[in-house]
Design an enzyme around this catalytic site. Structure first.
Site, PDB file in Angstrom:
ATOM      1  N   ALA A   1       3.054   2.161   2.990  1.00  0.00           N
ATOM      2  CA  ALA A   1       4.615   0.895   2.654  1.00  0.00           C
ATOM      3  C   ALA A   1       5.577   1.676   1.720  1.00  0.00           C
ATOM      4  O   ALA A   1       6.819   1.766   2.152  1.00  0.00           O
ATOM      5  CB  ALA A   1       4.010  -0.647   2.400  1.00  0.00           C
TER       6      ALA A   1
ATOM      7  N   CYS B   1       1.010  -1.516   0.165  1.00  0.00           N
ATOM      8  CA  CYS B   1       0.015  -0.307   0.341  1.00  0.00           C
ATOM      9  C   CYS B   1       1.016   1.090  -0.188  1.00  0.00           C
ATOM     10  O   CYS B   1       2.051   1.502  -0.059  1.00  0.00           O
ATOM     11  CB  CYS B   1      -0.694  -0.295   1.208  1.00  0.00           C
TER      12      CYS B   1
ATOM     13  N   ARG C   1      13.106  -4.566   6.172  1.00  0.00           N
ATOM     14  CA  ARG C   1      14.171  -4.111   5.112  1.00  0.00           C
ATOM     15  C   ARG C   1      14.565  -3.766   5.092  1.00  0.00           C
ATOM     16  O   ARG C   1      15.599  -3.760   3.615  1.00  0.00           O
ATOM     17  CB  ARG C   1      12.556  -2.715   4.663  1.00  0.00           C
TER      18      ARG C   1
END
Lengths: 520, 499
Positions: free
Chosen positions: B70, B67, B101
């Protein structure tokens, strides 16, 4: 100069420790980063360890830093995946589903199937009915589930989408056959946590099958048998635990239904075939579960509404708090025996004896050690109770998603043991609070999930990884923590870290290695 | 293809087209029509890949996309290490994206840097009912008390913010005033906006423009400008990627004044408009701010690709072409310096990887950018697709990267990807964590190409050696010979075109 070498390839672990990279970092920091002076960083670092900082830290009313909780739909997806051929369907924004799938896959090292109704701006304005209608049709056609279990993201909750009405309309429009099972649960992310979502979804599924499938079927009549139902709750060890529970029930020869069994779908073999669905509670078993004499939940705070529903159908309900250890397992087995009328077999009593034997062998290494624990309310209770049983002191016990009832229950537990005198429960606090606690009231070991490694780094408290999620160690979820054997696993996990720590703090040659003992 | 007869390009095209038709048959009619526009077989000479993109995902199909939040918090803003990024709304979004990440950075976390922390306003029902602005004010106050060395704050909106009518811009302005002009950036990256992460990148870029550039214009630089100042744009330093890139740029004589945004700082963002050239790795997520800097400050930008020696050499020369001979010579010096490493990596790994086929499905730039690195090792990419590309990405892919007959799949669904891999039987799949275990269970070697499967860096010459090692260890792992029990019948290889 160059450090990289085809014959000994250096990756991030070593590459950046080379001189040329170090020089590059130093120049970047000095010239471009506008860093605070080293002295200032050091001053604040030390200040953040003080009681004064802790006071400010605990005065927080709005900011949450490093919480140990997730949101409701994650728990709903967990619960839904425990049923045969079931695809969880989360109504709302699609990014959420990407997050849940990634989160579970990082813990279990397994695929996690789940779909979204992919609502965007237009759905925010007009509601997500079309997304539900199209979404159910696509999911049904593509993935051929036996059941689609619907929950919601906060987006759908804020705009007030009505799942019951939407699913009804979708069925009228032919998205799925009228008789196809689509249980649902509203799971707003701004209420409770993932354990609430588990509860809501589990209740939604049980209610669907028992109470007339949202007005489309007759409510089930109950004819009591001496069987029991078992609910594990949101549990990072579900794969190992469910298998252990089945083994125990089979040894006791009881008739049982596990409501929500994720142990197959999160542990499928690598044999050339991807099984999107595997195992899980059969839908027919969910129906017949109404006839059981009682339902046992391993996690009280994870199943409050579900148990209320079940109790209202006339069953006895018994709940535990993620029972770990001798006494907790005794109570669990005695409850099973009492409800079903079956005896606890000698085999299990022997396992109990082996656990007691192991504790007797090693308790001197644990006795009097101070621990901090954080995690879900039930797990922290279960682990604290086990530590007290071992003669250890669970000094700080913290649950971000723990409420006042949990804190009161923890207090009662502490008061029940001489080792609980100096112990305190922290409901609604996060890992930044825990950081202060570990500085101002140091402990010997910390028990928590993977994120505890930041606390270990910052405070030097050795971390014992028990909880969810565990991202940075593999396969621990395959081992049970329930039953006497499960408690044995927990005991060994704790002992290993204690012995590792002894070795790590004594192996200084010629200085402290007199205590670097070969036999412990 | 390791177990089937080699096919001609025309045969492959026919097979791939058949495969597409077969996959589409599973869908209800309306869905099949929509999905058909996103899957195609690349025809060489065409200016794009013949697929539609950047369109809403279809409900219920198991899209792999994320989304806007993100894209903003997770990708663009999160790595800015000396700022605190508030996940504003309920607890989940920040929790699931917490430190996952691998945006590497150096700093004292919790004191002067905050990259691997999760700050959230943890919305409760009351905040939804009565609005969250007051809470946000208090959150900012508490951050100022407990984290005094933070250089700035960003407010990363989760879904409810835009739905309940909160005015995070007003709160940010007021608080900025209260704290002596402190940088506080409201970002409208609610997850329901747009169709994927992509709009989140764009919104995040615009927030840098509006709340950092426009505020810091005219602020004196902390360093003397030089004619060789460049900024690395669109490298998130996953596993250290930006570092193994920066070192090459510096070795060729350039001075990197900013990293966007891996291991980046607010000061670097503010200084970037003074760069002589912006070098852009992830075009998708940061072309917007690069174009803005070109328009407003006249800073040119150039795309580059630091995956694999062929593209690295091309890129170093392209970047050098913006500068004088000193830098051009520097680029040649760097190329020459690393040639022996390249030769030894290829000598070691190419024989083990030659002829192996790869299917990719990733985001950003990787579905095209890594193709050259595979080809340097003698491997062939037979299928690729993007989570959130736009048509300009597919143009770049068609014109510079993919071969004739490559299967292209945009916003692939779980079902499609599985079927494609099942039928095309590649030797390696490169995709994400959600896909990894599916394919490994199918017996197909896999590497995560978002997180580098916890390895890396993969950028630059140092990274190429790691990339080669990792692809080799995936494909040539002995585990793939164990998936079938010895007592079960062996699968018979089938000529796929005849199916």
């Amino acid at each position: 100069m160059m450090t990289q070498d085809a014959d000994k390839v250096l990756d991030h672990f070593e590459l950046f420790r080379g001189a040329e990279y170090k020089e590059m970092f130093a120049n970047k920091q000095k010239n471009f980063e506008n860093r605070h002076a080293d002295g200032e960083v050091e001053r604040v670092r030390e200040w953040a360890k003080t009681p004064e900082y802790q006071e400010k830290n605990f005065a927080r009313e709005a900011l949450v830093v490093n919480p140990a909780k997730a949101c409701q739909p994650l728990g709903a997806v967990f619960a839904s995946l425990g049923f045969e051929g079931t695809l969880p369907f989360v109504h709302g924004s699609q990014g959420c589903v990407a997050y849940y799938r990634s989160h579970f896959s990082r813990h279990f090292k397994e695929p996690t199937s789940c779909v979204s109704s992919s609502m965007t701006e237009d759905a925010a304005v007009f509601g997500g009915l079309n997304n539900m209608v199209d979404g159910l049709a696509n999911t049904y056609a593509m993935y051929k589930p036996k059941m689609i279990a619907v929950s919601t993201t906060c987006m759908a909750e804020v705009i007030g989408d009505d799942l019951n009405a939407f699913i009804k309309t979708a069925k009228e429009k032919g998205s799925v056959p009228a008789e196809f099972d689509v249980p649902f649960a509203h799971t707003p992310a701004f209420v409770g946590s993932h354990v609430t979502g588990y509860d809501n979804a589990m209740k939604g599924i049980v209610e669907h099958f028992w109470d007339g499938k949202a007005g489309t079927a007759p409510k089930l009549e109950r004819t009591e048998t001496n069987a029991i139902n078992f609910i594990g709750g949101f549990d990072g060890y579900t794969v190992g635990n469910m298998r252990e529970i089945r083994r125990i029930f089979d040894l006791m020869n009881v008739q049982y239904t596990i409501l929500g069994d994720n142990s197959e779908v999160w542990d499928t073999p690598a044999d050339g075939e991807f099984r999107m669905y595997d195992g899980g509670t059969k839908l027919a078993e969910v129906e017949s579960a109404i006839n059981a004499r009682g339902t046992i939940s391993m996690q009280q705070f994870c199943t409050e509404k579900t148990l209320e529903l079940i109790a209202n159908h006339g069953q006895e309900v018994v709940s535990f708090n993620h029972p770990v250890g001798v006494k907790a397992t005794d109570e669990f087995l005695m409850a099973v025996a009492r409800i079903t009328g079956h005896e606890i077999p000698a085999e299990l009593e022997k396992e109990r004896g082996r656990l007691v034997d192991a504790i007797a062998d090693s308790n001197s290494h644990i006795h009097g050690k101070k621990f901090a624990i954080y995690g879900d309310p039930d797990l922290t209770y279960g682990l604290a109770a086990f530590l007290l049983e071992l003669g250890a002191e669970p000094v700080h016990v913290l649950a971000t998603n723990g409420n006042k009832a949990w804190a009161a229950k923890m207090r009662t537990l502490f008061d029940s043991s001489p080792f609980g005198v100096n112990c305190k429960a922290y409901p609604g606090k996060d890992l930044w609070h825990m950081r202060s606690l570990l500085f101002t009231g140091p402990v010997d070991f910390l028990i928590g999930n993977t994120y505890g490694k930041y606390l270990e780094r910052d405070t030097g408290t050795p971390l014992i990884r028990i909880g969810f999620p565990i991202f940075d160690r593999h396969h621990h979820h395959r081992r049970p923590v329930w039953g006497y054997q499960g408690a044995m696993n927990v005991l060994i996990t704790i002992l290993d870290r204690i012995f590792d720590q002894m070795d790590a703090t004594t192996n200084n040659t010629g200085q402290t290695d007199y205590s670097y003992d070969i036999i412990r | 293809m390791s177990i089937v007869e080699p096919l001609s390009v025309e045969d492959i095209k026919a097979r791939n087209k058949e495969l597409i038709e077969e996959v589409l048959r599973i869908y209800p009619e309306k869905t099949a029509k929509r999905r058909a526009k996103h899957i195609n077989v690349h025809q060489s000479g065409k200016s794009d890949c013949g697929v539609k993109s950047n369109i809403k995902s279809i409900p219920g199909v198991m899209t792999i996309r994320g989304c806007a939040y993100a894209g903003s918090k997770g990708v663009v803003w999160g790595p800015i290490k000396d700022m605190i990024h508030i996940s504003h709304g309920p607890v989940g979004c920040g929790q699931y994206s917490w430190a996952s990440r691998r945006n590497y950075y150096i700093g004292v976390t919790g004191i002067d840097t905050f990259g691997t922390m999760q700050f959230t306003s943890d919305f409760q029902e009351n905040d939804i009912v009565f609005g969250g602005d007051k809470k946000l004010s208090k959150v900012i106050d508490e951050i100022q008390t407990l984290f005094p060395l933070n250089r700035g704050i960003s407010v990363q909106s989760e879904c409810p913010i835009g739905l309940i009518g909160d005015d995070i811009e007003a709160v940010s302005k007021n608080k900025s005033k209260e704290y002596d002009g402190k940088t506080i950036v409201p970002v409208r990256c609610e997850g329901f906006r747009g169709v994927s992460q992509s709009l989140g990148h764009h919104i995040a870029n615009d927030a840098v423009r509006d709340w950092i550039f426009d505020k810091s214009d005219g602020k004196p630089l902390a360093f003397e400008p030089s004619p060789y100042d460049v900024a690395i744009i669109g490298d998130y330093n996953i596993g250290g990627d930006a570092w193994s890139s920066r070192i090459l740029l510096e070795e060729m004589g350039l001075r990197v004044i900013a990293q966007w945004s891996g291991d980046g700082t607010l000061a670097e963002l503010e200084a970037t408009p003074r760069a002589k050239l912006n070098v852009l790795h992830c075009y998708r997520s940061m072309n917007y701010i690069s174009r803005h800097m070109e328009e407003k400050y006249g800073t040119p930008w150039v795309e580059y690709n630091f995956f694999g020696p062929t593209k690295i050499v091309e890129s170093l020369r392209k970047i050098a072409s913006f500068f004088d001979d000193r830098i051009k010579d520097g680029a040649e010096r760097v190329i020459a310096k690393y040639q022996p490493l390249v030769d030894s990596v290829i000598a070691k790994y190419k024989p083990r990887l030659e002829g192996k086929t790869v299917m990719l499905y990733v985001g950003g730039l990787r579905p095209r950018h890594v193709i050259g690195a595979y080809e340097d090792l003698g491997m062939e990419v037979v299928g690729t697709g993007y989570e959130f590309a736009h048509n300009d990405d597919y143009q770049r892919t068609a014109q510079n990267y993919v071969k004739d007959a490559t299967l292209i799949y945009d916003d692939v669904t779980g079902y499609e990807f599985e079927k494609f891999v099942e039928r095309m039987k590649p030797d390696l799949v490169g995709s994400g964590i959600k896909e990894k275990y599916i394919f490994q269970k199918m017996g197909v070697p896999f590497r995560q190409m978002h997180s580098w499967d916890y390895s890396g860096p993969y950028h630059g010459y140092d990274g190429f050696a790691i990339f080669a090692r990792d692809m080799d260890m995936a494909i040539n792992s002995p585990v793939w010979k164990l998936t079938k029990a010895p007592w079960t019948p062996k699968p018979q290889p089938l000529p796929l075109a005849a199916e």
